[in-house]
Design a protein around this motif. Sequence first.
Motif, PDB file in Angstrom:
ATOM      1  N   GLY A  57       0.793  -1.218   0.000  1.00 58.54           N
ATOM      2  CA  GLY A  57       0.000   0.000   0.000  1.00 58.54           C
ATOM      3  C   GLY A  57       0.826   1.268   0.000  1.00 58.54           C
ATOM      4  O   GLY A  57       0.285   2.361  -0.075  1.00 58.54           O
ATOM      5  N   SER A  58       2.131   1.155   0.107  1.00 60.25           N
ATOM      6  CA  SER A  58       2.995   2.325   0.087  1.00 60.25           C
ATOM      7  C   SER A  58       4.346   1.927  -0.486  1.00 60.25           C
ATOM      8  O   SER A  58       4.778   0.788  -0.331  1.00 60.25           O
ATOM      9  N   VAL A  79       3.049   1.076   5.885  1.00 61.02           N
ATOM     10  CA  VAL A  79       1.648   0.860   5.545  1.00 61.02           C
ATOM     11  C   VAL A  79       1.562  -0.577   5.078  1.00 61.02           C
ATOM     12  O   VAL A  79       2.316  -0.991   4.203  1.00 61.02           O
ATOM     13  N   PRO A  81      -0.861  -4.596   5.588  1.00 59.88           N
ATOM     14  CA  PRO A  81      -1.978  -5.320   6.186  1.00 59.88           C
ATOM     15  C   PRO A  81      -1.703  -5.618   7.654  1.00 59.88           C
ATOM     16  O   PRO A  81      -0.562  -5.857   8.043  1.00 59.88           O
ATOM     17  N   ALA A  82      -2.760  -5.591   8.438  1.00 54.19           N
ATOM     18  CA  ALA A  82      -2.619  -5.877   9.863  1.00 54.19           C
ATOM     19  C   ALA A  82      -2.326  -7.349  10.069  1.00 54.19           C
ATOM     20  O   ALA A  82      -2.794  -8.194   9.328  1.00 54.19           O
ATOM     21  N   ARG A 115      -0.633  -1.831  15.733  1.00 56.28           N
ATOM     22  CA  ARG A 115      -1.417  -1.606  14.515  1.00 56.28           C
ATOM     23  C   ARG A 115      -2.152  -0.296  14.700  1.00 56.28           C
ATOM     24  O   ARG A 115      -2.912  -0.126  15.643  1.00 56.28           O
ATOM     25  N   GLN A 117      -4.508   2.534  12.561  1.00 58.54           N
ATOM     26  CA  GLN A 117      -5.267   2.852  11.352  1.00 58.54           C
ATOM     27  C   GLN A 117      -4.762   2.029  10.178  1.00 58.54           C
ATOM     28  O   GLN A 117      -5.068   0.857  10.074  1.00 58.54           O
ATOM     29  N   ASP A 118      -3.978   2.618   9.295  1.00 60.32           N
ATOM     30  CA  ASP A 118      -3.491   1.900   8.118  1.00 60.32           C
ATOM     31  C   ASP A 118      -1.987   1.699   8.155  1.00 60.32           C
ATOM     32  O   ASP A 118      -1.327   1.703   7.121  1.00 60.32           O
ATOM     33  N   ALA A 119      -1.435   1.543   9.345  1.00 57.71           N
ATOM     34  CA  ALA A 119       0.022   1.392   9.448  1.00 57.71           C
ATOM     35  C   ALA A 119       0.377   0.376  10.527  1.00 57.71           C
ATOM     36  O   ALA A 119      -0.374   0.156  11.466  1.00 57.71           O
ATOM     37  N   ASN A 120       1.528  -0.225  10.348  1.00 52.70           N
ATOM     38  CA  ASN A 120       2.121  -1.103  11.354  1.00 52.70           C
ATOM     39  C   ASN A 120       3.314  -0.365  11.939  1.00 52.70           C
ATOM     40  O   ASN A 120       4.124   0.187  11.207  1.00 52.70           O
TER      41      ASN A 120
END
Length: 145
Positions: A57-58, A79, A81-82, A115, A117-120
Amino acid sequence: MLIRVQLTLPRDASYVPVTRDVANCVLERTGVPDEAAGDIKAAIGEACADAVRHASGSSEYVVSLELGPGGCEVEVVDVGPAFEVPESYEVDPEAESGRGLLLMRALVDDFEFIREQDANRVRLVKRWLAPVGSSASSDGSRPTA
């Protein structure tokens, strides 16, 4: 003394050594004990390699290093997947992957996988007893990053 360094890097394995080199320069120049510096560099390398390998995603990820008199905090944010990081799990010693999380946990004093929002976010903290670049704290406690 407080030093903060932040790098935004492409998700390309050829840039992982850049992060280790920057960390090495900061740690060496500030007099961080050799054993702690070695552990930090190895843990950073593992966290960055995981970001390159697993993020999606990034096209980039961010590495932040904060160095205080008695410790260092590193965050690697990508960014992707969780996924849940188990508290403990067994890794096949013959497997080519899966050992990075165990290695990071072994190298640092505090390890967190967060985790958001959209980041690890991988947070690594390493402490040492001898303060770097300043005198020991007056109350005898271990300083933190």
